[in-house]
Design a protein around this motif. Structure first.
Motif, mmCIF file in Angstrom:
data_model
loop_
_atom_site.group_PDB
_atom_site.id
_atom_site.type_symbol
_atom_site.label_atom_id
_atom_site.label_comp_id
_atom_site.label_asym_id
_atom_site.label_seq_id
_atom_site.Cartn_x
_atom_site.Cartn_y
_atom_site.Cartn_z
ATOM 1 N N ILE A 38 34.497 -40.407 25.942
ATOM 2 C CA ILE A 38 33.690 -39.980 25.231
ATOM 3 C C ILE A 38 34.373 -40.287 23.466
ATOM 4 N N SER A 39 35.212 -39.251 23.314
ATOM 5 C CA SER A 39 36.112 -39.877 22.411
ATOM 6 C C SER A 39 36.347 -41.136 21.816
ATOM 7 N N SER A 40 36.760 -41.901 22.764
ATOM 8 C CA SER A 40 37.259 -43.359 22.960
ATOM 9 C C SER A 40 36.344 -44.059 22.394
ATOM 10 N N GLY A 41 34.906 -44.315 22.874
ATOM 11 C CA GLY A 41 34.460 -44.419 22.594
ATOM 12 C C GLY A 41 33.301 -44.252 20.896
ATOM 13 N N LEU A 42 33.372 -43.350 20.909
ATOM 14 C CA LEU A 42 33.154 -42.806 19.136
ATOM 15 C C LEU A 42 33.758 -42.479 17.901
ATOM 16 N N GLY A 43 35.664 -42.966 18.898
ATOM 17 C CA GLY A 43 36.539 -43.133 17.604
ATOM 18 C C GLY A 43 36.347 -44.560 17.549
ATOM 19 N N THR A 44 36.493 -45.272 18.674
ATOM 20 C CA THR A 44 35.927 -46.852 18.448
ATOM 21 C C THR A 44 35.032 -46.598 17.556
ATOM 22 N N LEU A 45 33.735 -47.060 17.277
ATOM 23 C CA LEU A 45 32.911 -47.291 16.350
ATOM 24 C C LEU A 45 32.683 -46.578 15.324
ATOM 25 N N ALA A 46 33.244 -45.643 14.788
ATOM 26 C CA ALA A 46 34.034 -44.812 13.488
ATOM 27 C C ALA A 46 34.842 -45.983 12.709
ATOM 28 N N PHE A 47 36.158 -46.651 13.934
ATOM 29 C CA PHE A 47 36.978 -46.959 13.329
ATOM 30 C C PHE A 47 36.130 -48.914 12.852
ATOM 31 N N LEU A 48 35.344 -49.164 13.311
ATOM 32 C CA LEU A 48 34.252 -50.756 13.476
ATOM 33 C C LEU A 48 33.597 -50.224 12.221
ATOM 34 N N LEU A 49 33.004 -49.124 12.021
ATOM 35 C CA LEU A 49 32.558 -48.969 10.808
ATOM 36 C C LEU A 49 33.404 -49.019 9.806
ATOM 37 N N ILE A 50 34.089 -48.244 9.725
ATOM 38 C CA ILE A 50 35.530 -48.264 8.001
ATOM 39 C C ILE A 50 36.729 -49.136 8.327
ATOM 40 N N THR A 51 36.434 -50.454 9.174
ATOM 41 C CA THR A 51 37.178 -51.886 9.026
ATOM 42 C C THR A 51 36.138 -52.764 8.548
ATOM 43 N N LYS A 52 34.885 -51.570 8.376
ATOM 44 C CA LYS A 52 34.017 -53.098 8.178
ATOM 45 C C LYS A 52 32.808 -53.792 8.928
ATOM 46 N N GLY A 53 33.589 -54.074 9.933
ATOM 47 C CA GLY A 53 33.370 -54.350 11.268
ATOM 48 C C GLY A 53 34.117 -55.223 11.070
ATOM 49 N N LYS A 54 35.325 -55.968 10.486
ATOM 50 C CA LYS A 54 36.355 -56.933 10.646
ATOM 51 C C LYS A 54 37.192 -56.845 11.870
ATOM 52 N N VAL A 55 37.394 -56.021 11.845
ATOM 53 C CA VAL A 55 38.757 -55.602 13.395
ATOM 54 C C VAL A 55 38.184 -56.109 14.258
ATOM 55 N N PRO A 56 38.662 -56.507 15.452
ATOM 56 C CA PRO A 56 37.640 -56.028 17.152
ATOM 57 C C PRO A 56 39.206 -55.396 17.716
ATOM 58 N N ALA A 57 39.102 -54.086 17.391
ATOM 59 C CA ALA A 57 40.160 -53.427 17.304
ATOM 60 C C ALA A 57 39.358 -51.870 18.788
ATOM 61 N N TYR A 58 40.336 -52.052 19.785
ATOM 62 C CA TYR A 58 39.807 -50.616 20.091
ATOM 63 C C TYR A 58 40.794 -49.093 20.789
ATOM 64 N N LEU A 59 39.833 -48.517 20.337
ATOM 65 C CA LEU A 59 41.242 -47.223 20.098
ATOM 66 C C LEU A 59 41.050 -46.196 21.514
ATOM 67 N N GLY A 60 42.067 -46.028 22.398
ATOM 68 C CA GLY A 60 42.260 -45.071 23.290
ATOM 69 C C GLY A 60 43.157 -44.405 23.096
ATOM 70 N N SER A 61 43.589 -43.450 24.696
ATOM 71 C CA SER A 61 44.034 -42.112 24.406
ATOM 72 C C SER A 61 45.496 -42.700 24.066
ATOM 73 N N SER A 62 46.544 -41.993 22.908
ATOM 74 C CA SER A 62 47.736 -42.180 22.974
ATOM 75 C C SER A 62 49.269 -41.102 23.718
ATOM 76 N N PHE A 63 49.788 -42.364 23.969
ATOM 77 C CA PHE A 63 50.856 -41.389 25.506
ATOM 78 C C PHE A 63 51.622 -41.047 24.550
ATOM 79 N N ALA A 64 51.893 -41.410 22.850
ATOM 80 C CA ALA A 64 53.304 -40.928 22.190
ATOM 81 C C ALA A 64 53.095 -39.071 22.417
ATOM 82 N N TYR A 65 52.340 -38.724 21.980
ATOM 83 C CA TYR A 65 51.534 -37.040 21.692
ATOM 84 C C TYR A 65 51.719 -36.374 23.112
ATOM 85 N N ILE A 66 51.696 -36.920 24.226
ATOM 86 C CA ILE A 66 51.446 -36.547 25.568
ATOM 87 C C ILE A 66 52.691 -35.116 25.828
#
Length: 452
Positions: free
Chosen positions: A65-93
């Motif tokens: 759920i948070s990956s979906g919400l975060g991706t939608l927020a990312f698309l809005l902030i980047t003005k719908g110009k950056v086609p990137a999906y955001l998932g869970s980060s391994f660096a913080y495990i």
């Protein structure tokens, strides 16, 4: 003749990636295509995104759920110009797992919020001062060894998950499940073609799960008992836990957030090449970093792990040449819906530990190897004693579990301490190489023409 000319162009760096889109960034797919294309992106990130919460003791449903919400927020902030999906980060495990065990999910979520806040602060500075300073602060000789530390620090966790039964004792049966899963993941990684090559983690998990089911270590009853629609247990600040910020949390999370910024920049450079647009300039690195930080903050507010842009989804873009942000948004909506389907959540939770252990052996090794690759690609000269000193200190401090105890109960340890020492050594030791003037120009894109 043409092949010889192309070879010469490639050697000179003039040969451009064929990135003429089937669907460009702003194009809306046909309804018949939209669902299929979005499902591709959902499956490409699915295995890795659910693995992180599985390892740190968070809810896989909330991670989706948070990956979906975060991706939608990312698309809005980047003005719908950056086609990137955001998932869970391994660096913080490791830091998230430590915080979760020491102070419960609340401490882990406060730490996740801090990581997102660091991104926001850096985005603000970049918007005012430009982006070159961050590259000077985090050159490959610092970031590469830290990434190696991140991968190798998790190796013990992966092996333990692979070899042990639920009682924590060695079990050849459980280890066989891990080995089958590992073998399947390797085969899919190396020999699979097209879309299947993008989802080796998910494919490996499926094969390992089927084998685990065959040898009788899967309990499928929770899936039968689960409801189709089920509300996940969100972890909400001031409701689920008391908000208490400590310096220990900041010391654990902030340095890792600074280092993962280099991962974000690398993804944006690769994405620029794939899509054929300069995302460092437009919509700007500050916007994409702010989008990443906002996604992480959203995740912290609902009980999910920190977020990052996903290389797997960039791979999907490169193979399909479907760059539409509407497809990415569709995948985000599907991820949110999946998080509320109780049977999907129950199915994820029935995956045996050795299945995840088998996948993790390869995945954590790849993380470490990507640090080595960064050093190789950047042509780091280890005949230079400066480089040798910086990398040596980072590796031993990070892997050796060094800790600095400061006043006011502030402890800086492991990866965080290694990252801080690496940055400091890079700034104070003589012989620092100047930033190459053409490092961003190498990604100068070929402008796409709209398809008919």
């Amino acid at each position: 003749m043409e092949q010889r000319q192309n070879k010469k162009k490639e050697q000179k760096g003039e040969f451009k990636l064929n990135n003429k889109p089937h669907l460009d960034v702003e194009e809306i797919p046909k309804p018949t295509q939209w669902l299929t294309l979005s499902l591709q992106h959902l499956f490409s990130m699915f295995g890795a995104t659910i693995l992180v919460p599985y390892l740190v003791g968070l809810s896989p449903a909330i991670a989706l759920i948070s990956s979906g919400l975060g991706t939608l927020a990312f698309l809005l902030i980047t003005k719908g110009k950056v086609p990137a999906y955001l998932g869970s980060s391994f660096a913080y495990i490791i830091p998230i797992k430590a915080l979760n065990e020491a102070g419960g999910p609340g401490a882990a979520m406060i730490g996740t919020f801090i990581a997102g806040l660091v991104y926001g602060i850096v985005a603000l500075i970049i918007s005012k001062a430009g982006h070159r300073w961050i590259m000077k602060l985090l050159p490959p000789i610092v970031v590469g060894p830290v990434i190696i530390v991140i991968g190798l620090s998790l190796s013990g966790t992966a092996v333990g998950m692979a070899m042990n039964n639920p009682a924590g004792k060695y079990s050849m049966l459980h280890f066989s499940v891990a080995l089958v899963t590992l073998a399947a993941t390797i085969i899919f990684s190396i020999f699979a073609k097209k879309m299947l090559s993008i989802i080796p983690i998910l494919a490996g998990i499926i094969v390992g799960y089927v084998y685990a089911l065959a040898v009788g270590i899967v309990n499928f009853q929770p899936v039968v008992d689960a409801k189709w629609f089920e509300m996940p247990e969100f972890v909400i600040p001031f409701v689920s836990y008391k908000v208490k910020l400590t310096w220990d949390i900041v010391a654990l999370m902030a340095p890792i957030a600074v280092v993962t910024l280099s991962e974000h920049i690398g993804h944006q450079l690769v994405l620029s090449k794939v899509v054929g647009r300069d995302y460092i300039k437009e919509p700007g690195l500050h916007r994409s970093i702010l989008g990443d930080g906002t996604a992480t903050i959203i995740s912290a507010l609902v009980g999910g792990p920190p977020k990052t842009t996903y290389g797997e989804n960039i791979g999907v873009l490169a193979i399909t040449r479907v760059y539409s942000v509407y497809v990415i948004a569709g995948a985000a909506v599907l991820a949110i819906l999946f998080g509320f389907i109780g049977k999907v959540t129950a199915l994820i939770q029935t995956i045996p530990t050795p299945v995840m252990g088998g996948v993790s052996i390869l995945l954590f090794g790849i993380i470490a190897s990507s640090g080595l690759r960064m050093l190789v690609d950047s042509k780091i000269d280890f005949e230079n004693k400066r480089n040798l000193v910086i990398s040596s200190v980072i590796l031993v401090v990070g892997l050796g579990g060094a800790i600095v105890k400061l006043p006011f109960h502030i402890d800086i340890q492991g990866m965080a301490l290694a990252a801080i020492l690496g940055v400091v050594l890079n700034l104070v030791l003589p012989g620092r190489q100047p930033l190459e003037e053409n490092m961003f120009e190498e990604t100068e894109p070929v402008k796409n023409k709209k398809t008919a």
